[in-house]
Design a protein around this motif. Structure first.
Motif, PDB file in Angstrom:
ATOM      1  N   ARG A 189       0.854  -1.188   0.000  1.00  0.00           N
ATOM      2  CA  ARG A 189       0.000   0.000   0.000  1.00  0.00           C
ATOM      3  C   ARG A 189       0.888   1.235   0.000  1.00  0.00           C
ATOM      4  O   ARG A 189       2.108   1.131   0.096  1.00  0.00           O
ATOM      5  N   SER A 190       0.298   2.399  -0.109  1.00  0.00           N
ATOM      6  CA  SER A 190       1.079   3.630  -0.115  1.00  0.00           C
ATOM      7  C   SER A 190       0.569   4.576   0.963  1.00  0.00           C
ATOM      8  O   SER A 190      -0.538   4.429   1.470  1.00  0.00           O
ATOM      9  N   ALA A 191       1.392   5.540   1.294  1.00  0.00           N
ATOM     10  CA  ALA A 191       1.041   6.585   2.246  1.00  0.00           C
ATOM     11  C   ALA A 191       1.666   7.881   1.757  1.00  0.00           C
ATOM     12  O   ALA A 191       2.694   7.870   1.075  1.00  0.00           O
ATOM     13  N   THR A 192       1.055   9.007   2.097  1.00  0.00           N
ATOM     14  CA  THR A 192       1.571  10.308   1.670  1.00  0.00           C
ATOM     15  C   THR A 192       1.845  11.184   2.892  1.00  0.00           C
ATOM     16  O   THR A 192       1.244  11.012   3.952  1.00  0.00           O
ATOM     17  N   SER A 193       2.788  12.106   2.705  1.00  0.00           N
ATOM     18  CA  SER A 193       3.168  12.998   3.792  1.00  0.00           C
ATOM     19  C   SER A 193       3.646  14.321   3.222  1.00  0.00           C
ATOM     20  O   SER A 193       4.263  14.355   2.155  1.00  0.00           O
ATOM     21  N   LYS A 194       3.397  15.399   3.944  1.00  0.00           N
ATOM     22  CA  LYS A 194       3.911  16.709   3.547  1.00  0.00           C
ATOM     23  C   LYS A 194       5.246  17.010   4.201  1.00  0.00           C
ATOM     24  O   LYS A 194       5.991  17.870   3.743  1.00  0.00           O
ATOM     25  N   PHE A 231       2.414  10.481   8.127  1.00  0.00           N
ATOM     26  CA  PHE A 231       1.899   9.894   6.897  1.00  0.00           C
ATOM     27  C   PHE A 231       0.424   9.566   7.005  1.00  0.00           C
ATOM     28  O   PHE A 231      -0.061   9.150   8.054  1.00  0.00           O
ATOM     29  N   LYS A 232      -0.257   9.726   5.878  1.00  0.00           N
ATOM     30  CA  LYS A 232      -1.648   9.326   5.768  1.00  0.00           C
ATOM     31  C   LYS A 232      -1.693   8.092   4.871  1.00  0.00           C
ATOM     32  O   LYS A 232      -1.286   8.139   3.707  1.00  0.00           O
ATOM     33  N   LEU A 233      -2.198   6.983   5.424  1.00  0.00           N
ATOM     34  CA  LEU A 233      -2.224   5.714   4.717  1.00  0.00           C
ATOM     35  C   LEU A 233      -3.359   5.680   3.709  1.00  0.00           C
ATOM     36  O   LEU A 233      -4.498   6.023   4.013  1.00  0.00           O
ATOM     37  N   ASP A 234      -3.024   5.279   2.487  1.00  0.00           N
ATOM     38  CA  ASP A 234      -4.025   5.052   1.450  1.00  0.00           C
ATOM     39  C   ASP A 234      -4.527   3.621   1.621  1.00  0.00           C
ATOM     40  O   ASP A 234      -3.738   2.684   1.662  1.00  0.00           O
TER      41      ASP A 234
END
Length: 193
Positions: free
Chosen positions: A2-7, A12-15
């Protein structure tokens, strides 16, 4: 996978969407994604296994290893929706049983694949190169454990470019007492490619 995004690269916010899941080629597990962007596409190299049993070292029969790991590649136009592309079969040799702990880079018009492989006795770090990212040639052993200082095997590697010809490689070492540490070394590519 899976992926996660962060600024900020800390929070991180998990997708929830599965990027790469198990399938008939790797029924038990997929892990260790390494993604590069080249020629307008995202390429994700990852490890998969269709077997969850353990095998034992011929040289050190008290130590077990996971079995049937292979390296695969998926491709994406957006970095979010990946489709299976290839199993990296060109690095598979009759003398090597497992392939994992990899890192891939694009350097001087070549894809360079660094990976750990198990020959039935110990894990070493290998390197191979490719023009297309699928067919790899010139397999070379880069790093080998030293049993005289209690090293059982070398695992997962990561690379940091220092310039066009020189990289620092980070790799895991498993010791006979089953402790693990991370070490590093300098790799001069002109010595290997």
């Amino acid at each position: 996978i899976r992926s996660a995004t962060s600024k900020d690269c800390l929070n991180f916010k998990l997708d929830k969407k599965i990027i790469i899941g198990t399938n008939t080629k790797y029924q038990q597990a997929v892990h260790t994604p390494k993604t590069i962007f080249n020629n307008g596409l995202y390429y994700c190299y990852y490890t998969g296994s269709d077997k969850s049993e353990k095998i034992y070292s011929k040289a050190y029969p008290a130590y077990d290893f996971s079995d049937k790991f292979r390296i695969f590649r998926a491709v994406s136009k957006d970095g979010e929706s990946f489709r299976f592309d290839h199993e990296i079969k060109s690095i598979q040799k009759p003398t090597l049983l497992n392939y994992y702990g990899h890192n891939v880079i694009f350097c001087n018009k070549d894809y360079l694949l660094f990976y750990a492989a198990f020959d039935g006795s110990v894990n070493r770090i290998y390197m191979s190169k490719s023009k297309d990212g699928i067919i790899y040639t010139d397999i070379k052993s880069l790093l080998e454990p030293d049993k005289d200082i209690s090293e059982l095997g070398y695992y997962s590697c990561g690379l940091m470019p220092l310039n066009d010809e020189k990289f620092r490689i980070y790799y895991g070492i498993r010791y006979f007492d089953n402790t693990w540490k991370i070490h590093s070394a300098i790799i001069n590519l002109h010595e290997y490619v």
